[in-house]
Design a protein around this motif. Structure first.
Motif, PDB file in Angstrom:
ATOM      1  N   ASP A   1       0.811  -1.214   0.000  1.00  0.00           N
ATOM      2  CA  ASP A   1       0.000   0.000   0.000  1.00  0.00           C
ATOM      3  C   ASP A   1       0.847   1.268   0.000  1.00  0.00           C
ATOM      4  OD1 ASP A   1      -2.144  -1.660   0.040  1.00  0.00           O
ATOM      5  OD2 ASP A   1      -2.685  -1.303   2.129  1.00  0.00           O
ATOM      6  N   LEU A   2       2.075   1.166   0.519  1.00  0.00           N
ATOM      7  CA  LEU A   2       2.938   2.351   0.546  1.00  0.00           C
ATOM      8  C   LEU A   2       3.315   2.807  -0.860  1.00  0.00           C
ATOM      9  CD1 LEU A   2       5.332   1.441   3.506  1.00  0.00           C
ATOM     10  CD2 LEU A   2       3.434   3.054   3.534  1.00  0.00           C
ATOM     11  N   TRP A   3       3.396   1.862  -1.801  1.00  0.00           N
ATOM     12  CA  TRP A   3       3.744   2.232  -3.179  1.00  0.00           C
ATOM     13  C   TRP A   3       2.678   3.133  -3.794  1.00  0.00           C
ATOM     14  CZ3 TRP A   3       8.355   1.328  -5.390  1.00  0.00           C
ATOM     15  CH2 TRP A   3       9.173   0.346  -4.838  1.00  0.00           C
ATOM     16  N   ASN A   4       1.426   2.933  -3.389  1.00  0.00           N
ATOM     17  CA  ASN A   4       0.315   3.646  -4.020  1.00  0.00           C
ATOM     18  C   ASN A   4      -0.077   4.911  -3.271  1.00  0.00           C
ATOM     19  OD1 ASN A   4       0.121   1.442  -5.845  1.00  0.00           O
ATOM     20  ND2 ASN A   4      -1.143   0.307  -4.368  1.00  0.00           N
ATOM     21  N   ARG A   5       0.620   5.244  -2.185  1.00  0.00           N
ATOM     22  CA  ARG A   5       0.298   6.442  -1.417  1.00  0.00           C
ATOM     23  C   ARG A   5       1.192   7.602  -1.838  1.00  0.00           C
ATOM     24  NH1 ARG A   5      -3.040   5.646   3.108  1.00  0.00           N
ATOM     25  NH2 ARG A   5      -4.092   3.648   2.831  1.00  0.00           N
ATOM     26  N   GLU A   6       0.612   8.781  -1.829  1.00  0.00           N
ATOM     27  CA  GLU A   6       1.366   9.998  -2.119  1.00  0.00           C
ATOM     28  C   GLU A   6       1.591  10.750  -0.812  1.00  0.00           C
ATOM     29  OE1 GLU A   6      -0.576  12.335  -5.041  1.00  0.00           O
ATOM     30  OE2 GLU A   6      -0.411  10.834  -6.637  1.00  0.00           O
ATOM     31  N   GLY A   7       2.823  11.178  -0.616  1.00  0.00           N
ATOM     32  CA  GLY A   7       3.178  11.862   0.625  1.00  0.00           C
ATOM     33  C   GLY A   7       4.565  11.444   1.063  1.00  0.00           C
ATOM     34  N   TYR A   8       5.336  12.409   1.521  1.00  0.00           N
ATOM     35  CA  TYR A   8       6.734  12.111   1.873  1.00  0.00           C
ATOM     36  C   TYR A   8       6.836  11.167   3.055  1.00  0.00           C
ATOM     37  CZ  TYR A   8       5.497  16.141   4.812  1.00  0.00           C
ATOM     38  OH  TYR A   8       4.861  17.004   5.663  1.00  0.00           O
ATOM     39  N   GLU A   9       5.847  11.176   3.989  1.00  0.00           N
ATOM     40  CA  GLU A   9       5.928  10.274   5.129  1.00  0.00           C
ATOM     41  C   GLU A   9       5.765   8.819   4.711  1.00  0.00           C
ATOM     42  OE1 GLU A   9       1.679  11.799   4.855  1.00  0.00           O
ATOM     43  OE2 GLU A   9       3.717  12.611   4.695  1.00  0.00           O
ATOM     44  N   TYR A  10       4.960   8.572   3.665  1.00  0.00           N
ATOM     45  CA  TYR A  10       4.802   7.203   3.169  1.00  0.00           C
ATOM     46  C   TYR A  10       6.073   6.723   2.469  1.00  0.00           C
ATOM     47  CZ  TYR A  10      -0.133   8.126   4.053  1.00  0.00           C
ATOM     48  OH  TYR A  10      -1.326   8.442   4.651  1.00  0.00           O
ATOM     49  N   TRP A  11       6.696   7.616   1.695  1.00  0.00           N
ATOM     50  CA  TRP A  11       7.939   7.248   1.011  1.00  0.00           C
ATOM     51  C   TRP A  11       9.073   7.030   2.013  1.00  0.00           C
ATOM     52  CZ3 TRP A  11       8.574   5.550  -3.728  1.00  0.00           C
ATOM     53  CH2 TRP A  11       7.578   5.811  -4.676  1.00  0.00           C
ATOM     54  N   ALA A  12       9.071   7.810   3.088  1.00  0.00           N
ATOM     55  CA  ALA A  12      10.094   7.621   4.122  1.00  0.00           C
ATOM     56  C   ALA A  12       9.987   6.239   4.742  1.00  0.00           C
ATOM     57  CB  ALA A  12       9.958   8.703   5.192  1.00  0.00           C
ATOM     58  N   GLN A  13       8.760   5.823   5.048  1.00  0.00           N
ATOM     59  CA  GLN A  13       8.551   4.487   5.613  1.00  0.00           C
ATOM     60  C   GLN A  13       8.931   3.404   4.627  1.00  0.00           C
ATOM     61  OE1 GLN A  13       7.737   3.863   8.682  1.00  0.00           O
ATOM     62  NE2 GLN A  13       7.379   1.668   8.579  1.00  0.00           N
ATOM     63  N   LEU A  14       8.615   3.588   3.344  1.00  0.00           N
ATOM     64  CA  LEU A  14       8.947   2.593   2.319  1.00  0.00           C
ATOM     65  C   LEU A  14      10.458   2.450   2.161  1.00  0.00           C
ATOM     66  CD1 LEU A  14       8.050   0.670   0.068  1.00  0.00           C
ATOM     67  CD2 LEU A  14       7.980   2.644  -1.479  1.00  0.00           C
ATOM     68  N   HIS A  15      11.170   3.569   2.054  1.00  0.00           N
ATOM     69  CA  HIS A  15      12.629   3.518   1.902  1.00  0.00           C
ATOM     70  C   HIS A  15      13.282   2.891   3.138  1.00  0.00           C
ATOM     71  CE1 HIS A  15      13.253   5.626  -1.905  1.00  0.00           C
ATOM     72  NE2 HIS A  15      12.262   6.440  -1.563  1.00  0.00           N
ATOM     73  N   TRP A  16      12.746   3.164   4.310  1.00  0.00           N
ATOM     74  CA  TRP A  16      13.314   2.587   5.530  1.00  0.00           C
ATOM     75  C   TRP A  16      13.158   1.067   5.537  1.00  0.00           C
ATOM     76  CZ3 TRP A  16      16.544   3.716   9.246  1.00  0.00           C
ATOM     77  CH2 TRP A  16      16.539   2.945  10.416  1.00  0.00           C
ATOM     78  N   ARG A  17      11.991   0.578   5.137  1.00  0.00           N
ATOM     79  CA  ARG A  17      11.779  -0.877   5.107  1.00  0.00           C
ATOM     80  C   ARG A  17      12.696  -1.545   4.088  1.00  0.00           C
ATOM     81  NH1 ARG A  17       5.132  -1.599   5.426  1.00  0.00           N
ATOM     82  NH2 ARG A  17       4.816  -0.324   7.309  1.00  0.00           N
ATOM     83  N   ILE A  18      12.917  -0.904   2.958  1.00  0.00           N
ATOM     84  CA  ILE A  18      13.799  -1.481   1.945  1.00  0.00           C
ATOM     85  C   ILE A  18      15.243  -1.494   2.419  1.00  0.00           C
ATOM     86  CG2 ILE A  18      14.695  -1.159  -0.397  1.00  0.00           C
ATOM     87  CD1 ILE A  18      11.987  -0.016  -1.179  1.00  0.00           C
ATOM     88  N   SER A  19      15.628  -0.479   3.183  1.00  0.00           N
ATOM     89  CA  SER A  19      17.038  -0.346   3.565  1.00  0.00           C
ATOM     90  C   SER A  19      17.462  -1.345   4.635  1.00  0.00           C
ATOM     91  CB  SER A  19      17.307   1.072   4.072  1.00  0.00           C
ATOM     92  OG  SER A  19      16.651   1.308   5.309  1.00  0.00           O
TER      93      SER A  19
END
Length: 375
Positions: free
Chosen positions: A257-275
């Motif tokens: 669901d994070l891929w389909n959300r717009e907003g920097y807080e969602y992208w921050a969470q996504l990048h953190w999980r990938i890292s």
């Protein structure tokens, strides 16, 4: 294959021991916090173990990379100290081969961390949020503990119940006190009753504690003009329990669901999980050259500098993530620049370590060290 199994066993045993100790420390701290909330009546004691259990995946996704890093340092440090790596090198095991063999257990840990980060931790956070939402719907009556004075969140209320019977629906030996603001100043109200039960108003759906055969005292502490009222029945309105916990909607969201959300807080969470899985591979590449110690120095010679290097890595990542959470420009670039920076450090440790060691020895040779003459 025999060497691979042996090295993997050594790394995983050390990693499991370190991870277990760190997990126990963190869980103890969180459990103490929950016990304090339960003692204040903010949480029900029945859900404490469930809260801790659902929090474990979130703890492990952060502890496992550190456990892997320390496990490699400790296990390989012992092998260097006991000259086992030296023996393996004499049999044809190169430093490059050692690194590739170590990436085997590191890949397994990275896959485990990826599963935790992408799926298990959001699920656990969702379960925690559901438990806390149930706590929000509870009243002060539901968190009472018999035989104990409890400070309740509403109106500075303090309660005491001598006995809870009939599946917590009836109370005996009740004491209640609360602070009241009046025109003449703050007053104290005290209610003492023999028994009580919970009652819900069918019209307003509000819940009350219906007390029987007791007294109510009202007055200002330090003054003698207290009012005393005796009653056969007396109702006290129960407020909902207010529970606050740092479980945000973003933590609960599945990774897809994070891929389909717009907003920097969602992208921050996504990048953190990938890292986080990437962090496992990076610390493995970092730990193998750092674990190489001289037998005369001892196995802990490079442990403290290595830990400081790891903490610097994690601190920089956390700082860059905070920038992404706040929507700072180029925060994503800074976040992944941290990985590139440590990739450069790893490259130097693997391919130019001998050059830097000779340069350092050359500099130390010409430094004016007391007690040594320079020719």
């Amino acid at each position: 294959m025999i060497i691979f199994r042996y090295l993997t066993k050594e790394v995983l045993i050390s990693m499991s021991a370190v991870t277990g100790v760190l997990l126990l420390i963190i869980m103890s701290g969180r459990l103490i916090k929950y016990l304090a909330n339960a003692a204040e009546g903010k949480l029900s004691a029945d859900i404490l173990l469930l809260l801790i259990s659902y929090r474990i995946p979130g703890f492990l996704e952060l502890i496992l990379p550190l456990g892997l890093f320390l496990g490699i340092l400790l296990s390989y440090g012992r092998l260097y100290l006991e000259n086992e790596i030296t023996t393996l090198s004499a049999c044809g095991l190169s430093d490059k081969r050692l690194q590739w063999l170590t990436l085997g257990p590191a890949a397994m840990v990275a896959v485990l961390v990826a599963c935790l980060s992408f799926w298990v931790t959001p699920w656990g956070a969702g379960q925690v949020k559901q438990l806390l939402n149930k706590q929000e719907s509870m009243t002060e009556f539901d968190v009472l503990i018999e035989g104990r004075f409890q400070k309740l969140p509403s109106k500075g209320r303090v309660s005491y119940v001598g006995e809870l019977t009939n599946n917590r629906t009836e109370l005996r030996d009740i004491f209640l006190s609360e602070q009241m603001k009046t025109r003449s100043g703050d007053q104290l109200g005290i209610v003492v009753a023999e028994s009580g039960r919970q009652y819900m108003d069918p019209q307003t759906r509000s819940r009350f504690l219906l007390l029987k055969n007791g007294y109510r005292y009202e007055g200002m502490p330090g003054h003698a003009d207290f009012r005393m009222i005796s009653f056969e029945e007396y109702g006290v309105r129960l407020q909902q329990s207010q529970v606050r916990e740092m479980v945000t909607e973003i933590e609960v969201l599945p990774t897809a669901d994070l891929w389909n959300r717009e907003g920097y807080e969602y992208w921050a969470q996504l990048h953190w999980r990938i890292s986080l899985p990437i962090l496992c591979i990076m610390v493995t590449l970092l730990a193998v050259p750092l674990s190489k110690v001289n037998p005369r120095q001892g196995r802990y010679a490079r442990l403290l500098p290595s830990i400081l290097l790891y903490l610097s890595y994690l601190t920089l990542l956390t700082s860059a993530r905070s920038g992404m959470d706040e929507g700072e420009p180029d925060a994503v670039l800074r976040f992944w620049s941290v990985h590139l920076l440590f990739a450069f450090i790893i490259f130097n440790l693997h391919f130019t370590a001998s050059y830097w060691r000779r340069s350092l020895n050359f500099i130390l040779l010409w430094l004016p060290i007391p007690g040594r003459s320079v020719k």
